[in-house]
Design a protein around this motif. Sequence first.
Motif, PDB file in Angstrom:
ATOM      1  N   LYS A  87       0.826  -1.214   0.000  1.00  0.00           N
ATOM      2  CA  LYS A  87       0.000   0.000   0.000  1.00  0.00           C
ATOM      3  C   LYS A  87       0.860   1.265   0.000  1.00  0.00           C
ATOM      4  N   ALA A  88       2.034   1.194   0.604  1.00  0.00           N
ATOM      5  CA  ALA A  88       2.929   2.362   0.626  1.00  0.00           C
ATOM      6  C   ALA A  88       3.354   2.744  -0.788  1.00  0.00           C
ATOM      7  N   ALA A  89       3.591   1.767  -1.636  1.00  0.00           N
ATOM      8  CA  ALA A  89       3.980   2.047  -3.020  1.00  0.00           C
ATOM      9  C   ALA A  89       2.828   2.712  -3.776  1.00  0.00           C
ATOM     10  N   VAL A  90       1.600   2.261  -3.525  1.00  0.00           N
ATOM     11  CA  VAL A  90       0.435   2.862  -4.186  1.00  0.00           C
ATOM     12  C   VAL A  90       0.256   4.296  -3.717  1.00  0.00           C
ATOM     13  N   MET A  91       0.380   4.516  -2.400  1.00  0.00           N
ATOM     14  CA  MET A  91       0.234   5.881  -1.859  1.00  0.00           C
ATOM     15  C   MET A  91       1.335   6.792  -2.409  1.00  0.00           C
ATOM     16  N   THR A  92       2.553   6.284  -2.488  1.00  0.00           N
ATOM     17  CA  THR A  92       3.664   7.071  -3.030  1.00  0.00           C
ATOM     18  C   THR A  92       3.428   7.392  -4.505  1.00  0.00           C
ATOM     19  N   PHE A  93       2.932   6.420  -5.246  1.00  0.00           N
ATOM     20  CA  PHE A  93       2.640   6.630  -6.665  1.00  0.00           C
ATOM     21  C   PHE A  93       1.571   7.704  -6.845  1.00  0.00           C
ATOM     22  N   LYS A  94       0.495   7.614  -6.061  1.00  0.00           N
ATOM     23  CA  LYS A  94      -0.577   8.599  -6.176  1.00  0.00           C
ATOM     24  C   LYS A  94      -0.100   9.992  -5.781  1.00  0.00           C
ATOM     25  N   PHE A  95       0.731  10.098  -4.732  1.00  0.00           N
ATOM     26  CA  PHE A  95       1.270  11.399  -4.335  1.00  0.00           C
ATOM     27  C   PHE A  95       2.162  11.964  -5.427  1.00  0.00           C
ATOM     28  N   GLN A  96       2.990  11.116  -6.008  1.00  0.00           N
ATOM     29  CA  GLN A  96       3.896  11.584  -7.067  1.00  0.00           C
ATOM     30  C   GLN A  96       3.106  12.071  -8.273  1.00  0.00           C
ATOM     31  N   ARG A  97       2.036  11.376  -8.644  1.00  0.00           N
ATOM     32  CA  ARG A  97       1.196  11.808  -9.763  1.00  0.00           C
ATOM     33  C   ARG A  97       0.529  13.146  -9.465  1.00  0.00           C
ATOM     34  N   TRP A  98       0.006  13.295  -8.233  1.00  0.00           N
ATOM     35  CA  TRP A  98      -0.640  14.553  -7.848  1.00  0.00           C
ATOM     36  C   TRP A  98       0.373  15.700  -7.861  1.00  0.00           C
ATOM     37  N   PHE A  99       1.554  15.467  -7.258  1.00  0.00           N
ATOM     38  CA  PHE A  99       2.561  16.525  -7.162  1.00  0.00           C
ATOM     39  C   PHE A  99       3.073  16.934  -8.535  1.00  0.00           C
ATOM     40  N   SER A 100       3.281  15.960  -9.416  1.00  0.00           N
ATOM     41  CA  SER A 100       3.783  16.313 -10.749  1.00  0.00           C
ATOM     42  C   SER A 100       2.705  17.016 -11.586  1.00  0.00           C
ATOM     43  N   SER A 101       1.431  16.775 -11.274  1.00  0.00           N
ATOM     44  CA  SER A 101       0.374  17.452 -12.020  1.00  0.00           C
ATOM     45  C   SER A 101       0.252  18.921 -11.646  1.00  0.00           C
ATOM     46  N   MET A 102       0.828  19.324 -10.516  1.00  0.00           N
ATOM     47  CA  MET A 102       0.726  20.711 -10.055  1.00  0.00           C
ATOM     48  C   MET A 102       1.621  21.668 -10.853  1.00  0.00           C
ATOM     49  N   TRP A 103       2.508  21.155 -11.680  1.00  0.00           N
ATOM     50  CA  TRP A 103       3.504  22.001 -12.318  1.00  0.00           C
ATOM     51  C   TRP A 103       3.271  22.229 -13.798  1.00  0.00           C
ATOM     52  N   HIS A 104       2.046  22.006 -14.281  1.00  0.00           N
ATOM     53  CA  HIS A 104       1.719  22.334 -15.673  1.00  0.00           C
ATOM     54  C   HIS A 104       0.224  22.581 -15.792  1.00  0.00           C
ATOM     55  N   GLY A 105      -0.128  23.291 -16.825  1.00  0.00           N
ATOM     56  CA  GLY A 105      -1.533  23.594 -17.073  1.00  0.00           C
ATOM     57  C   GLY A 105      -2.088  24.622 -16.100  1.00  0.00           C
ATOM     58  N   GLN A 106      -3.404  24.576 -15.950  1.00  0.00           N
ATOM     59  CA  GLN A 106      -4.083  25.546 -15.085  1.00  0.00           C
ATOM     60  C   GLN A 106      -3.702  25.384 -13.628  1.00  0.00           C
ATOM     61  N   ARG A 107      -3.365  24.185 -13.245  1.00  0.00           N
ATOM     62  CA  ARG A 107      -3.030  23.942 -11.839  1.00  0.00           C
ATOM     63  C   ARG A 107      -1.717  24.610 -11.433  1.00  0.00           C
ATOM     64  N   LEU A 108      -0.902  25.014 -12.381  1.00  0.00           N
ATOM     65  CA  LEU A 108       0.345  25.721 -12.072  1.00  0.00           C
ATOM     66  C   LEU A 108       0.074  27.078 -11.431  1.00  0.00           C
ATOM     67  N   ALA A 109      -1.073  27.660 -11.689  1.00  0.00           N
ATOM     68  CA  ALA A 109      -1.395  28.978 -11.135  1.00  0.00           C
ATOM     69  C   ALA A 109      -1.429  28.951  -9.607  1.00  0.00           C
ATOM     70  N   TYR A 110      -1.920  27.862  -9.027  1.00  0.00           N
ATOM     71  CA  TYR A 110      -2.036  27.793  -7.571  1.00  0.00           C
ATOM     72  C   TYR A 110      -0.675  27.768  -6.863  1.00  0.00           C
ATOM     73  N   PRO A 111       0.277  26.913  -7.275  1.00  0.00           N
ATOM     74  CA  PRO A 111       1.599  26.987  -6.628  1.00  0.00           C
ATOM     75  C   PRO A 111       2.292  28.326  -6.854  1.00  0.00           C
TER      76      PRO A 111
END
Length: 132
Positions: A87-111
Amino acid sequence: MRTIEGIKASGRSAMRRKFSNPRDRLHLAGVVILVAGLLAAVFVYIAAAGQTDPEAIGYRIVGGQAYAIAPDDSAHELQQLERLGGKAAVMTFKFQRWFSSMWHGQRLAYPLLVLSAAIALLCFHIASLMGD
């Protein structure tokens, strides 16, 4: 009667006196960073509106909002990952996907907005700690 050159010179010297100490310059830097971050966030948000994810294999619509389905977002892939790494690998994978999605597109405006506000607040705090 004062000449135009005299008025310009007195205005420049008044500006130099106003921002001559480091506290005022740091306060001004905080204001500039805050305004620049806000403008950049608004620009990114508007410029990225309507863009789609090129890697999406489909879209899921929830509450009138379309969410891209990534190729590695299937239940089978997540089950395989959980079997191999737990489960730790799944949680890490999901966090990594969420974090990497914050740095492009419309979601970049928030950071951008949060980081510029944090840096500006740091400038204001340091300026308040400095003596006159």
